[in-house]
Design a protein around this motif. Structure first.
Motif, PDB file in Angstrom:
ATOM      1  N   ARG A   1      22.109 -59.973  86.600  1.00 50.88           N
ATOM      2  CA  ARG A   1      21.730 -59.893  88.017  1.00 50.88           C
ATOM      3  C   ARG A   1      20.247 -59.536  88.150  1.00 50.88           C
ATOM      4  O   ARG A   1      19.553 -60.034  89.040  1.00 50.88           O
ATOM      5  N   TRP A   2      19.747 -58.672  87.268  1.00 49.07           N
ATOM      6  CA  TRP A   2      18.325 -58.335  87.281  1.00 49.07           C
ATOM      7  C   TRP A   2      17.469 -59.553  86.939  1.00 49.07           C
ATOM      8  O   TRP A   2      16.339 -59.685  87.423  1.00 49.07           O
ATOM      9  N   MET A   3      17.998 -60.451  86.096  1.00 50.02           N
ATOM     10  CA  MET A   3      17.259 -61.677  85.777  1.00 50.02           C
ATOM     11  C   MET A   3      16.984 -62.482  87.046  1.00 50.02           C
ATOM     12  O   MET A   3      15.862 -62.939  87.287  1.00 50.02           O
ATOM     13  N   PHE A   4      18.017 -62.655  87.863  1.00 54.35           N
ATOM     14  CA  PHE A   4      17.834 -63.383  89.118  1.00 54.35           C
ATOM     15  C   PHE A   4      16.939 -62.603  90.079  1.00 54.35           C
ATOM     16  O   PHE A   4      16.098 -63.177  90.772  1.00 54.35           O
ATOM     17  N   LEU A   5      17.142 -61.279  90.108  1.00 54.05           N
ATOM     18  CA  LEU A   5      16.372 -60.455  91.046  1.00 54.05           C
ATOM     19  C   LEU A   5      14.881 -60.477  90.723  1.00 54.05           C
ATOM     20  O   LEU A   5      14.045 -60.328  91.624  1.00 54.05           O
ATOM     21  N   SER A   6      14.534 -60.670  89.455  1.00 51.78           N
ATOM     22  CA  SER A   6      13.117 -60.677  89.060  1.00 51.78           C
ATOM     23  C   SER A   6      12.334 -61.792  89.753  1.00 51.78           C
ATOM     24  O   SER A   6      11.115 -61.689  89.916  1.00 51.78           O
ATOM     25  N   LEU A   7      13.022 -62.840  90.191  1.00 49.60           N
ATOM     26  CA  LEU A   7      12.353 -63.944  90.884  1.00 49.60           C
ATOM     27  C   LEU A   7      11.764 -63.506  92.218  1.00 49.60           C
ATOM     28  O   LEU A   7      10.827 -64.137  92.725  1.00 49.60           O
ATOM     29  N   ALA A   8      12.286 -62.414  92.780  1.00 49.71           N
ATOM     30  CA  ALA A   8      11.813 -61.970  94.096  1.00 49.71           C
ATOM     31  C   ALA A   8      10.344 -61.576  94.057  1.00 49.71           C
ATOM     32  O   ALA A   8       9.625 -61.744  95.054  1.00 49.71           O
ATOM     33  N   VAL A   9       9.875 -61.058  92.932  1.00 50.45           N
ATOM     34  CA  VAL A   9       8.482 -60.590  92.847  1.00 50.45           C
ATOM     35  C   VAL A   9       7.486 -61.741  92.997  1.00 50.45           C
ATOM     36  O   VAL A   9       6.627 -61.712  93.892  1.00 50.45           O
TER      37      VAL A   9
END
Length: 474
Positions: free
Chosen positions: A190-198
């Motif tokens: 989930r953090w992998m996908f969330l990293s795209l937000a930056v």
């Protein structure tokens, strides 16, 4: 309506473009490519953990991965019309919003089906970005630098892919597995996908700091703003340039939105130049480049590498693509677009033919080809293939799609060509597993055929655009 700067001593006719300023603006637009590459590759590190978490069948899991490509086709298709109606900058912001929403939705998905939906949304952003970045960069760049600045799109794509590999690796190293909890009890995938937000937030904010395309501004009859942008980024006789742009836009309706009807022509109802753009996009994908990136670990294990070695080889392949893109940036405005495409297609043909022969003649044991002493040959051929692609078809196709169409149809024609590219990507990506099951020799044999057809296509249909003004495109 009088053009801004018609007087002989006009400030707007001064030739004062600043190279650093132009590069900075083009680089900001090219961030779309970074998100494009990051979003399409970040799924690689998460896919196994996603499968374990939701427990879908192979077909559903594969669809959740590949559906982003269909979203990209949809995003590309509509981006041209939106760019002509609302401007290039607004489409950049829209794409950034789609990336951000996809990052958050994918990170907190409850089922494989809503994950697929959020991946589709991200794909729409990817498709829009793939259209707007090359169009904007072409329209803001001086003719003698357009190839190098246009190549920044491909550079950003491959850097985005590499960055996603590094982020996935770092997160897994911190937790031990993509399926393990990391910070706040949230699973690593989930953090992998969330990293795209930056990068999505960075792209959205920075896109608001750059000027609108001068070609769009002329289409909207905002001539003073257009003249100022041309003076600061393109230079030359600004008043004459505005008149040339205006002349190439004649025939639009009062809204300045030509729509799909402007693409009509004599080749099966479509303008021949549009078919050239579509086929350029299709050949870029049909020689199998994304098989190397999406299935590289599987390929290297078939060659005989361990899983850990295969992951390292994937990283090496990504770095190779970055270095070869730098070579293309150095050459594209010197030797031209057509020579690079021709050499690239010929080189890919030789490499793919070598791989096809190696795999076709290798004995298969338990479904895995045993290459033996031919393994290093396949490895060298695959990496040389990446070199030829990275020096030519990777960056040059995006450069040409941004510049080969005239001002009146650029955004719409680029949208159609980019949509075709994403559909071709989807076809290649989804057909490789069954083709590989039938035999890797067959799969690479088909890609070899398309590389040969690409050579013929470049010779017969590609016209050199090096050094030409956008207003010279017909």
């Amino acid at each position: 309506m009088a053009l801004a700067g018609d007087g002989p001593a006009s400030r707007l006719d001064e030739v004062t473009p600043h190279l650093g300023r132009t590069v900075l603006v083009a680089s900001t637009a090219a961030l779309a490519g970074f998100l494009f590459g990051y979003d399409t590759a970040v799924i690689n590190g998460a896919v196994e953990a996603v499968g374990e978490h939701f427990g879908p069948g192979k077909f559903v899991l594969g669809l959740a991965v590949a559906i982003a490509l269909l979203g990209a086709a949809v995003g590309a298709w509509y981006a041209g019309r939106l760019a002509d109606r609302y401007g290039r900058i607004r489409v950049m912001v829209i794409a950034a919003v789609f990336f951000l929403v996809s990052a958050l939705g994918s990170a907190f998905a409850f089922t494989i089906y809503d994950l697929a939906f959020w991946r589709f949304i991200g794909g729409v952003g990817v498709g829009a970005a793939s259209v707007i970045a090359p169009a904007y960069i072409a329209e803001i760049s001086p003719a003698h630098l357009r190839g190098r600045l246009g190549s920044l799109q491909q550079m950003a794509i491959v850097v985005g892919i590499f960055a996603s590999l590094l982020v996935d690796y770092a997160l897994v190293s911190a937790s031990g597995s993509a399926a393990n909890p990391l910070w706040f009890g949230i699973e690593t995938w989930r953090w992998m996908f969330l990293s795209l937000a930056v990068p999505a937030l960075v792209y959205g904010v920075l896109s608001l700091t750059i000027p609108e395309s001068p070609r769009y501004l002329v289409a909207k009859r905002e001539l003073t703003r257009a003249a100022d942008v041309l003076r600061r980024f393109v230079g030359g006789d600004v008043s004459a340039k505005i008149k040339e742009i205006a002349a190439t836009l004649r025939g639009d309706d009062d809204s300045g939105r030509p729509g799909l009807r402007a693409l009509r022509g004599t080749a099966l109802g479509v303008a021949p130049i549009v078919w050239v753009g579509v086929l350029l996009s299709v050949f870029q994908q049909f020689t199998g480049i994304n098989v190397i990136f999406y299935y590289s670990s599987t390929l290297w294990r078939a060659v005989g590498f361990t899983e850990q070695d295969a992951m390292l080889t994937s990283v090496i392949t990504s770095v190779t693509n970055i270095l070869t893109t730098l070579i293309a940036i150095a050459l594209v405005d010197r030797v031209g677009r057509k020579p690079l495409l021709l050499v690239g297609a010929a080189g890919q043909f030789v490499c793919l033919l070598t791989m096809a022969v190696v795999f076709a003649t290798a004995p298969v044991v338990d479904g895995t080809p045993q290459l033996g002493g031919a393994g290093p040959v396949a490895l060298i051929a695959a990496n040389l293939y990446v070199v030829f692609f990275g020096c030519s078809w990777g960056p040059v196709v995006w450069v040409m799609l941004g510049e080969m169409f005239n001002n009146r149809i650029r955004a719409m024609a680029l949208a159609v060509a980019a949509a075709a590219q994403w559909l071709a990507n989807f076809v290649i990506s989804t057909t490789f597993p069954p083709l590989a099951s039938a035999g890797l020799g067959l799969a690479y044999g088909l890609y070899t055929l398309f590389a040969l057809l690409a050579v013929v296509f470049v010779i017969k249909f590609i016209r050199e655009t090096k050094g030409k003004e956008l207003e010279e495109m017909i």
